[in-house]
Design a protein around this motif. Structure first.
Motif: not given
Length: 95
Positions: A35, A75, A77-79, A81-82
């Motif tokens: 990522y 999750h 990827k979402s974590w 990103y945030v």
């Protein structure tokens, strides 16, 4: 223990569990490599400077060493990103 080549076959949540058990930075490195472009893109979006964004990517990686142990992440990827967005916003506020 798996070799670093076998880490590529594992899902994100499996890598996180392995990292929490062992503390091996190579596991974290595999997760981050997946990522890194996402994190860099988020940093560029907010910071609008290549050098600052590269520095922020490294700071976020360093932050992951402890953050992954402290949080239950479903999750990744979402974590991530945030987490990256929040890091950049805090950087902009402190400037």
């Amino acid at each position: 223990m798996l070799s670093s080549g076998n880490f590529k076959q594992l899902q994100d949540n499996e890598l996180i569990s392995l990292y929490k058990e062992s503390g091996e930075l190579t596991i974290l490195g595999e997760l981050f490599n997946r990522y890194m472009s996402l994190v860099y893109g988020v940093c560029m979006k907010y910071l609008k400077d290549r050098e600052e964004s590269r520095d922020a990517v490294m700071q976020i990686f360093e932050k992951l060493v402890t953050s992954l142990r402290d949080h239950e992440i479903e999750h990744f990827k979402s974590w991530l990103y945030v987490t990256s967005r929040n890091h950049c916003l805090m950087h902009l506020r402190s400037a």
